[in-house]
Structure formats: structure tokens, C-alpha cells
Design a protein around this motif. Structure first.
Motif, PDB file in Angstrom:
ATOM      1  N   GLU A 170       0.804  -1.179   0.187  1.00 37.08           N
ATOM      2  CA  GLU A 170       0.253   0.065   0.377  1.00 37.08           C
ATOM      3  C   GLU A 170       0.927   0.901  -0.038  1.00 37.08           C
ATOM      4  OE1 GLU A 170      -3.013   0.370   2.752  1.00 37.08           O
ATOM      5  OE2 GLU A 170      -4.025  -1.667   2.132  1.00 37.08           O
ATOM      6  N   VAL A 171       1.188   2.359  -0.479  1.00 35.74           N
ATOM      7  CA  VAL A 171       0.811   3.361  -0.810  1.00 35.74           C
ATOM      8  C   VAL A 171       1.087   4.265   0.091  1.00 35.74           C
ATOM      9  CG1 VAL A 171       1.250   5.523  -2.072  1.00 35.74           C
ATOM     10  CG2 VAL A 171       0.748   3.921  -3.593  1.00 35.74           C
ATOM     11  N   VAL A 172       1.748   4.778   1.155  1.00 33.45           N
ATOM     12  CA  VAL A 172       2.122   5.581   2.021  1.00 33.45           C
ATOM     13  C   VAL A 172       2.318   6.915   1.982  1.00 33.45           C
ATOM     14  CG1 VAL A 172       4.328   4.796   3.202  1.00 33.45           C
ATOM     15  CG2 VAL A 172       2.454   6.026   4.322  1.00 33.45           C
ATOM     16  N   THR A 173       1.508   8.314   2.384  1.00 35.56           N
ATOM     17  CA  THR A 173       2.003   9.673   2.256  1.00 35.56           C
ATOM     18  C   THR A 173       3.335   9.720   3.198  1.00 35.56           C
ATOM     19  OG1 THR A 173      -0.275  10.183   1.799  1.00 35.56           O
ATOM     20  CG2 THR A 173       1.250  12.471   2.341  1.00 35.56           C
ATOM     21  N   ASN A 174       4.803  10.360   2.676  1.00 33.71           N
ATOM     22  CA  ASN A 174       5.134  10.945   3.319  1.00 33.71           C
ATOM     23  C   ASN A 174       5.196  12.206   4.356  1.00 33.71           C
ATOM     24  OD1 ASN A 174       7.814  11.265   4.336  1.00 33.71           O
ATOM     25  ND2 ASN A 174       9.020  12.762   3.205  1.00 33.71           N
TER      26      ASN A 174
END
Length: 245
Positions: free
Chosen positions: A222-226
Motif C-alpha cells: 500500500e502507498v503511504v504519504t511521506n
């Protein structure tokens, strides 16, 4: 060579769930805590007498981590550093235990987050994950919740600032590191069940749900926002992850 995660607080309730989830995916896992986690690949046992002194405890943890990895090929190439250590201490400005409680909360939440970020700077691979635990209540003042005002709220607000600094250019972390804070409201732990038996448990977040999300972020599933501050909102057994940054 398997992926490797370091879990600070790996012997606590949430820490055990996180370690277990990574091990389920065949990751190498280093647990850092005051007691060992039998599921972990490596255990770093902390010296409790040093916890209030960040410089001493930080250098001690760095040394103990390297000792735990001796003879293990590739152990210093971490894919994730996850800090789930923490605790709770209340009190307002009139509380006689104010200084004690703030010092305790700083050692449990802020110091462990600083040490985790330092370990990430030294050992995390490019594109790895740094995750720490903040608190949604610390996003603003809490006048109706005086017991949170100083020790807990102020410390967690500092953790939020730390993670957003970690996400910024020039932080010292490896390229493309994803630095995030998770902000649980109430976790479904045995201790919370014991002290709040009549609460609405459908609004509590299962530990496995948090562990699963961290593993998905770390693995790239899953993509996670920095720089994100993810509030974990559970209603009727369903959990949402809302970025409050």
C-alpha cells in the motif's frame, strides 16, 4: 536475504502484534524493549536506568543493536523502523507530579521516536519506512481534557513535529524514506478491556489491524504519504486511516 524490520517497543501489546505480522511474512525482525519477544529474530534488551537521559540511552541502544546483529549478514540494511513504544501520564499545570510526568512521557514517546529516527538514518535502506505513534488529541489544545494537556498532549505534539521534520529534505534520512505517524484513538488491548469493560468496543482498533497496515506500508503493498499523520478511526468494527497533516 529477507527484509528486516526493527520494532522499538516490540514486547508490548501492539509491539507483539507488529513483530508477529512481520514474522508471518518471513521478515527478519529486531525487537527493542525491556524484555524479549520470543517471536523476534533478534532481541535488544534495554537498560531501564538510562531511559530519562536521551544521550546515554540513545548511544546505548545504538551499541546494543549492533551487538545483536553481529554475525548476521545484511542485518544493518533495514526496510522498516517502527516505534510503538509509549505510555500515558496526565496532569495539568497545578499537578505536583507535572515535572515527573512530562519527563516520563518524553522518555517513553519522544526519546524513543528520536532514537528510532536516528537508527533509521544509520541503517534504513533507501525508500524504507519510518513509523512512530502520535495522538489525534495532540493536534490541538485540549481544554476539556486537562489530564492530557501537558504530559501526554505536549509530548505527542512533539512527536508529530519530529515526523514531519523527518519527512522534509535534509533530514538525514535515506533518499525516499517514508516517514509517518499513526494516531490511534483507542486500541483494543487486554489492559484497555480490563479497565474499560463497559466501553463501546466496536470503536476500538484491533492490534492486528494496525500491524497489518504497517506491514503493507513497509512492503510497498500500500502507498503511504511521506510526512502524514494518520488518525486511526474505528466505527462499528470498520477502520479508516485519515491523514490529518
Amino acid at each position: 536475504m529477507s527484509a528486516h524490520a526493527l520494532v522499538y517497543g516490540g514486547a508490548g501489546a501492539l509491539g507483539r502484534a507488529v513483530v508477529g505480522r512481520f514474522r508471518k511474512s518471513q521478515w527478519t525482525v529486531t525487537s527493542v524493549d525491556f524484555s524479549p519477544n520470543a517471536d523476534a529474530t533478534h532481541n535488544v534488551i534495554l537498560d531501564q536506568s538510562m531511559t530519562s537521559d536521551l544521550e546515554k540511552s540513545g548511544l546505548d541502544v545504538e551499541s546494543r543493536v549492533l551487538d545483536a546483529w553481529k554475525g548476521s549478514e545484511g542485518s544493518s540494511n533495514l526496510s522498516a523502523v517502527v516505534n510503538v513504544a509509549g505510555g500515558w501520564a496526565g496532569g495539568n499545570f497545578k499537578d505536583d507530579a507535572l515535572y515527573k510526568n512530562v519527563t516520563l512521557m518524553m522518555s517513553q514517546s519522544m526519546n524513543t521516536s528520536v532514537i528510532s529516527a536516528r537508527l533509521a538514518a544509520k541503517h534504513l535502506r533507501e525508500g524504507g519506512l519510518l513509523a512512530v505513534v502520535g495522538a489525534a488529541a495532540a493536534l490541538e489544545g485540549t481544554p476539556e481534557m486537562q489530564e492530557w494537556l501537558v504530559a501526554y498532549g505536549a509530548t505527542k505534539a512533539a512527536v508529530h513535529q519530529l515526523i514531519q521534520s523527518a519527512a522534509a529534505p535534509g533530514s538525514g534520512l535515506p533518499s525516499n524514506t517514508r516517514a509517518v505517524a499513526i494516531m490511534p484513538i483507542t486500541l483494543d488491548t487486554p489492559m484497555n478491556r480490563k479497565f474499560m469493560p463497559d466501553a463501546d468496543h466496536s470503536t476500538w482498533t484491533p492490534l492486528e489491524t494496525v500491524a497489518e497496515k504497517l506491514a503493507d506500508w513497509a512492503s510497498g503493498k500500500e502507498v503511504v504519504t511521506n510526512g502524514a499523520l494518520y488518525e486511526i478511526v474505528t466505527k462499528k468494527g470498520n477502520t479508516e486511516w485519515v491523514n490529518r497533516a
